[in-house]
Design an enzyme around this catalytic site. Structure first.
Site, PDB file in Angstrom:
ATOM      1  N   GLU A 190       3.469  -5.741   0.090  1.00  0.00           N
ATOM      2  CA  GLU A 190       2.073  -6.457   0.192  1.00  0.00           C
ATOM      3  C   GLU A 190       1.853  -7.493  -0.765  1.00  0.00           C
ATOM      4  O   GLU A 190       1.364  -8.710  -0.421  1.00  0.00           O
ATOM      5  CB  GLU A 190       0.929  -5.418   0.251  1.00  0.00           C
ATOM      6  CG  GLU A 190       0.893  -4.659   1.659  1.00  0.00           C
ATOM      7  CD  GLU A 190       1.942  -3.582   1.830  1.00  0.00           C
ATOM      8  OE1 GLU A 190       2.625  -3.471   1.005  1.00  0.00           O
ATOM      9  OE2 GLU A 190       2.074  -3.341   3.124  1.00  0.00           O
ATOM     10  N   HIS A 245      -5.721   5.275   5.860  1.00  0.00           N
ATOM     11  CA  HIS A 245      -5.590   4.294   6.940  1.00  0.00           C
ATOM     12  C   HIS A 245      -6.686   4.102   7.820  1.00  0.00           C
ATOM     13  O   HIS A 245      -6.729   3.584   9.020  1.00  0.00           O
ATOM     14  CB  HIS A 245      -4.503   4.682   7.860  1.00  0.00           C
ATOM     15  CG  HIS A 245      -3.013   4.511   7.387  1.00  0.00           C
ATOM     16  ND1 HIS A 245      -2.611   5.200   6.510  1.00  0.00           N
ATOM     17  CD2 HIS A 245      -1.902   3.921   7.971  1.00  0.00           C
ATOM     18  CE1 HIS A 245      -1.366   5.027   6.280  1.00  0.00           C
ATOM     19  NE2 HIS A 245      -0.894   4.042   7.127  1.00  0.00           N
TER      20      HIS A 245
END
Ligand SMILES: Cc1ncc(C[n+]2csc(CCOP(=O)(O)OP(=O)(O)O)c2C)c(N)n1
Length: 785
Positions: free
Chosen positions: A516, A585
Site C-alpha cells: 500500500e 475491514h
C-alpha cells in the site's frame, strides 16, 4: 483474458543460484580514463568544483552555528543541520553522470545532491535553453547585485546561473522567499522541479517509492528519463523502500505482459555513510555486511548491483555511467551501494559519543576532495585541453567557490522572508485540467469501450458508475492510468475495475504487489512528473499502511515545494461496515485523512455523484482521497450517458425540510432520507444535506439549512470519537450559533471496533431507526401533527 503465466512447480532436487555482486570493480587511474577519452580536463575540474561547493556550503553552516562565520557574524541560523561533509564524491560523481532529462530524489541529508543537480543541469543545458533559464530567473539577479545585459557569453551565463543556484539554495536554508521552495520547505525538502530535482525528503525512505513512480512515468512519455534515487543506508531497511524495490522489479514490466518491455529506469543509490543516526547497518541493525545483498531478493538472477567506493568521485561516476547503459537497454532497475562516511554527526546537535576518533581519521585519510585534488595534480590531459592542472589552479578554483558561496550567503541573509499572507498559499492548486494537451488526448484503446445499459428509468448501479467514470477519463487522457492490488484481471475486490484491462491493456491498468505504501508513493511520483494516476486501496483500513505516503507526501508536496508542483492523483478506497467483516475491514476512517491539510476528501452517496465526482477528482490538480462505501456499489440511480461533472466542494440537499437538518455523507445519506420519511409521517420535516465532499466542506449549504431549521444532527458511519462529525459541529457553532435552538447532536458508530457477529454489528452501526430515535429524544418539535 487469461494470463499467459502458468503456475507450475516440479519437485526436483536443485538449488537456487545468484549472480555475484562486484565490489570496487573500478580500479582505474585518472590517466586510464583520459586515455579512454572518458573524462576531459573541463569535466575533471567540474567534479572538483561541485565538491568544493558542497563542502563550503556545509562548512559555512558549521561556522554559522558556532558563531564564527566571519561573513555573517550576527546571523542566527534556525533550521536543521544534517551535513554530508565527507560524502561529496557520492553526490557529485553520481549526479554528474545522469542526463538532462533525468531526475533525482534525495534525503534529509541532501544539500550535496541539490547543489550537484543544479550545477550539472547548468552545465548540460544547451545554449538556447540556458539563456531562457537565465531570463526566467532574472529576478534573482537583482537580488544578488547582478544584471543581465543580453550580451553574455556561455561561460558568463553559466556563472550567473550558478550564483543564482547557490543563492536560492542558501535562501531556502535561511527560510527566505527567494529560496527554491519559497522558504516553506527548508533544507530537508529542497527541490528544483524545473531542473529535475524531485525533492529531498525528511521521512527516511519516504522518497523511494516516489522515485519509482517517477521512473514508471517515463513509460507514458516520449522522452526516456531515468531516476537516480539517493537514500541512506538506514533507509534501506525501511519497509516502504523494500516495497519500492519490489515494485520497480515487477516482472510484468519486462516479460511481455505489458506491451512495452522495459525495466523501470531507476538507479537506487545507497549512500552508505556507515550510520543511520547512530545505528550501524553492518553488524548491528541488519543481518548483512553489504546492503547491496538486498538485490538478491527482488530479481531472480539478482538485480544488477555493485558496491562502489563512495569516496572516489571517479569510481562513483563510472558506476553510474555503466548503470545508465544497463537501464537504457531496458534492464533496470539497478542498485548501487556507495561506501562513504559522514564526518559530522547526524546533525550538529549530535554529541557523537558512539564512534571513535580512530575510525573518523581512517576515513578522513581517504578524504574524497583531498584525494581527488592529488589525482588531478598528476593527471596528464591532452595538450589541446590544457595538459596539466596546477596547484595554483586548484587553489584558485577553491577560492572562487568560497567567494561565490560567501557572497551568496550575504545576499541570502539580506533577502526578504516570505510574506505573512503567503502562509497558506500553495496548499492547494486551483487548477483543473479542463482540456487535455494534444499529445495525450483521446488515446487509442486496445478494445472498444462498452456501453453500459441503463434500465428503463436510466439507472445503473454505483459500481458501473465508478467504472464508467474511470473509462471516460482514461479514454479522454492518456496520462490517466490505474493500478492497485488485483485491479487488472480480477477486476478489483468489488468488481469495479472489471473490463478496464481489456479496454486499455496492461500498460495502463496493472496489478501491483501488496504494497500500500509503495503504490501510493508511486502514484505521488507519477503525479509529480506529469501522469494522472488513479490508485486503488481495497479497503480504507489498509490506508494505515500507507499513511506516510498519503499524509506526508501526497498532501504536502505542493506546499513544501512552494507551489512548484501539484500532485494530481486520486486514491480510491472503500469504507464502511454492514458485511460482518469485523475490525480490520469495516471501518470508516475518513477522519484519518481529513485531519491532514493538503488533501481533498470526497465520499459520495449516489451513483450520479460517484461518477460525476470521480471524473472531477481525476481532473483536479490536487491529491483526492475518494471514499466509496461498499454497500452503495449495488445501489441504483439515474446516471446520464452524456458527459457531466459534479464539482468537488459542493454539498447537495438530498431532501428539503424545515424542522431539522440532518447532515450526512456516504451510506448515511440513504439512512437519513429514510429517517426523514419516517419523521415526515409524524409531522416532522427534516432537511437532509449530503455533504458529498468533506474537504473542502461546503459550510454555506449546511449553515443556510441550519439557519432555516434551528436544529441539526450530524450522522455518519465513522465512530464518533474525534471524527469528522465533530469538525462539522464545530463549524456550525462557529457560523450559526445564534440560529440554533437546541444543542447539536451526532450519531456515528459506537466508539469501539466493528464486530463480526450480525447482531453486534447492527448495534454498532447507525441506521435510520436509530436516527429517528435520537432526533425524537433530543429535540422538541412544536408543530407535530
Ligand atoms: C521514517 C523516519 N524514521 C526516523 C526518522 C528520524 N531520522 C532522521 S535521519 C535518521 C537516520 C537515517 O539514516 P540513513 O538513511 O542512513 O541516512 P543518513 O542520516 O545517515 O544520511 C533517522 C532515524 C525519520 N526522519 N524518518
Amino acid at each position: 483474458m487469461v494470463k499467459e503465466i502458468k503456475s507450475t512447480f516440479e519437485c526436483k532436487k536443485s538449488s537456487l543460484k545468484f549472480k555475484e555482486i562486484p565490489v570496487c570493480s573500478y580500479q582505474k587511474s585518472i590517466d586510464d580514463e583520459i586515455k579512454e577519452g572518458v573524462i576531459t580536463r573541463k569535466e575533471a575540474l567540474e567534479l572538483l568544483e561541485q565538491m568544493y561547493m558542497i563542502r563550503e556550503l556545509e562548512n559555512m553552516l558549521v561556522e554559522i552555528k558556532a558563531g564564527i562565520y566571519k561573513a555573517l557574524p550576527d546571523f542566527n541560523y534556525v533550521g536543521p543541520t544534517h551535513l554530508s561533509i565527507g560524502q561529496e564524491a557520492t553526490a557529485a560523481g553520481s549526479i554528474s553522470s545522469i542526463g538532462i532529462d533525468d531526475y533525482i530524489t534525495s534525503s534529509h541529508r541532501g544539500h550535496g545532491d541539490a547543489m550537484a543537480k543544479g550545477y550539472n543541469m547548468i552545465k548540460l543545458i544547451d545554449d538556447e535553453d540556458l539563456l531562457k533559464l537565465l531570463k526566467s530567473r532574472e529576478k534573482y539577479l537583482e537580488a544578488i547585485g547582478e544584471v543581465f545585459s543580453g550580451n553574455e557569453l556561455r561561460g558568463e551565463i553559466e556563472e550567473k546561473l550558478l550564483k543564482i543556484h547557490v543563492y536560492r539554495m542558501i535562501a531556502e536554508l535561511f527560510g527566505k522567499a527567494d529560496g527554491y521552495c519559497r522558504g516553506v520547505g527548508g533544507g530537508m525538502h529542497i527541490a528544483d522541479f524545473e531542473l529535475g530535482h524531485l525533492g529531498a525528503n525528511a521521512i527516511v525512505g519516504g522518497h523511494v517509492p516516489i522515485a519509482v513512480g517517477a521512473a514508471i512515468s517515463s513509460r507514458y512519455k516520449e522522452k526516456d528519463s531515468l531516476v537516480l534515487c539517493l537514500a541512506g543506508d538506514g533507509a534501506f531497511s525501511n519497509g516502504v523502500v523494500l516495497e519500492s524495490l519490489n515494485i520497480a522489479s515487477m516482472e510484468q514490466f519486462k516479460n511481455g505482459l505489458m506491451s512495452k518491455r522495459f525495466g523501470v529506469p531507476i538507479i537506487f543509490g545507497i549512500v552508505n555513510n556507515q550510520y543511520a543516526m547512530s545505528g550501524q547497518s553492518r553488524g548491528e541493525i541488519t543481518g548483512v555486511d553489504f546492503l547491496t545483498r538486498r538485490a538478491a531478493g527482488f530479481e531472480t538472477e539478482l538485480m544488477h548491483s555493485e558496491v562502489v567506493d563512495g569516496m572516489d568521485v571517479l569510481a562513483v561516476r563510472d558506476s553510474v555511467k555503466r548503470s545508465k547503459e544497463i537501464i537504457k537497454k531496458g534492464n533496470g532497475p539497478v542498485l548501487l551501494e556507495f561506501m562513504t562516511y559522514r564526518y559530522k554527526g547526524h546533525s550538529l546537535s549530535d554529541p557523537l559519543t558512539y564512534r571513535d576518533r580512530e575510525e573518523l581519521n581512517q576515513w578522513k585519510s581517504r578524504d574524497p576532495i583531498a584525494a581527488y585534488e592529488e589525482k588531478l595534480k598528476i593527471a596528464k590531459f591532452p595538450k589541446k585541453q590544457g595538459r596539466i592542472i596546477t596547484d595554483a589552479e586548484i587553489k584558485a578554483l577553491n577560492k572562487k567557490v568560497c567567494d561565490r558561496n560567501t557572497a551568496m550567503a550575504q545576499y541570502a541573509e539580506k533577502a526578504a522572508f516570505p510574506e505573512n499572507n503567503s502562509i497558506l498559499a500553495f496548499l492547494f492548486s486551483s487548477k483543473i485540467e479542463e482540456s487535455v494537451p494534444e499529445e495525450y488526448a483521446k488515446p487509442v484503446t486496445k478494445n472498444p469501450v462498452p456501453k453500459y445499459k441503463r434500465d428503463a428509468s436510466g439507472m445503473i448501479n454505483a459500481r458501473i458508475a465508478v467504472r464508467e467514470a474511470i473509462i471516460e477519463e482514461m479514454s479522454r487522457d492518456k496520462r490517466v492510468i490505474t493500478f492497485g492490488e488485483d485491479i487488472a484481471d480480477y477486476g478489483g475486490a468489488f468488481g469495479v475495475t472489471n473490463a478496464l484491462l481489456k479496454i486499455f491493456g496492461r500498460d495502463r491498468v496493472f496489478n501491483v504487489s501488496i504494497s500500500e505504501a509503495g503504490m501510493v508513493g508511486a502514484a505521488v511520483g507519477m503525479a509529480m512528473t506529469g501522469i494522472r494516476p488513479i490508485v486503488e486501496i481495497m479497503y480504507n483500513d489498509f490506508i494505515m499502511q500507507a499513511l506516510d505516503q498519503v499524509g506526508n507526501q501526497a498532501a504536502k508536496w505542493s506546499y513544501m515545494s512552494g507551489g512548484q508542483i501539484s500532485v494530481p492523483m486520486v486514491l480510491r478506497t472503500t469504507i464502511g461496515g454492514g458485511k460482518g467483516y469485523a475490525g480490520q475491514h469495516s471501518q470508516s476512517l475518513e477522519a484519518l485523512v481529513t485531519h491532514i491539510p493538503g488533501l481533498k476528501v470526497v465520499a459520495p452517496a449516489t451513483p450520479y455523484d460517484f461518477k460525476g465526482l470521480l471524473k472531477s477528482a481525476v481532473r483536479d490538480d490536487n491529491p483526492v482521497i475518494f471514499f466509496e462505501q461498499q454497500l452503495i456499489y449495488n445501489s441504483l440511480g439515474v446516471v446520464p450517458e452524456e458527459e457531466y461533472l459534479v464539482p468537488i466542494g459542493m454539498a447537495s440537499i438530498a431532501k428539503e425540510g424545515k424542522d431539522i437538518t440532518i447532515v450526512c455523507w456516504s451510506y448515511m445519506v440513504e439512512h437519513s432520507i429514510e429517517a426523514a420519511k419516517i419523521l415526515e409521517a409524524e409531522g416532522i420535516s427534516a432537511e437532509v444535506i449530503d455533504i458529498r465532499t468533506l474537504i473542502p466542506l461546503d459550510v454555506d449549504t449546511i449553515v443556510d439549512s441550519v439557519k432555516k431549521t434551528g436544529k441539526v444532527i450530524v450522522t455518519s458511519q465513522e465512530v464518533s470519537q474525534s471524527g469528522f462529525m465533530a469538525e462539522i459541529i464545530t463549524l456550525i457553532q462557529e457560523h450559526a450559533f445564534d440560529w440554533l435552538d437546541a444543542p447539536i447532536q451526532r450519531l456515528g458508530a459506537l466508539d469501539g471496533i466493528p464486530p463480526s457477529a450480525q447482531n453486534l454489528e447492527s448495534l454498532f452501526l447507525p441506521d435510520a431507526e436509530k436516527l429517528v430515535r435520537v432526533i425524537k429524544q433530543k429535540y422538541q418539535f412544536k408543530h407535530r401533527s
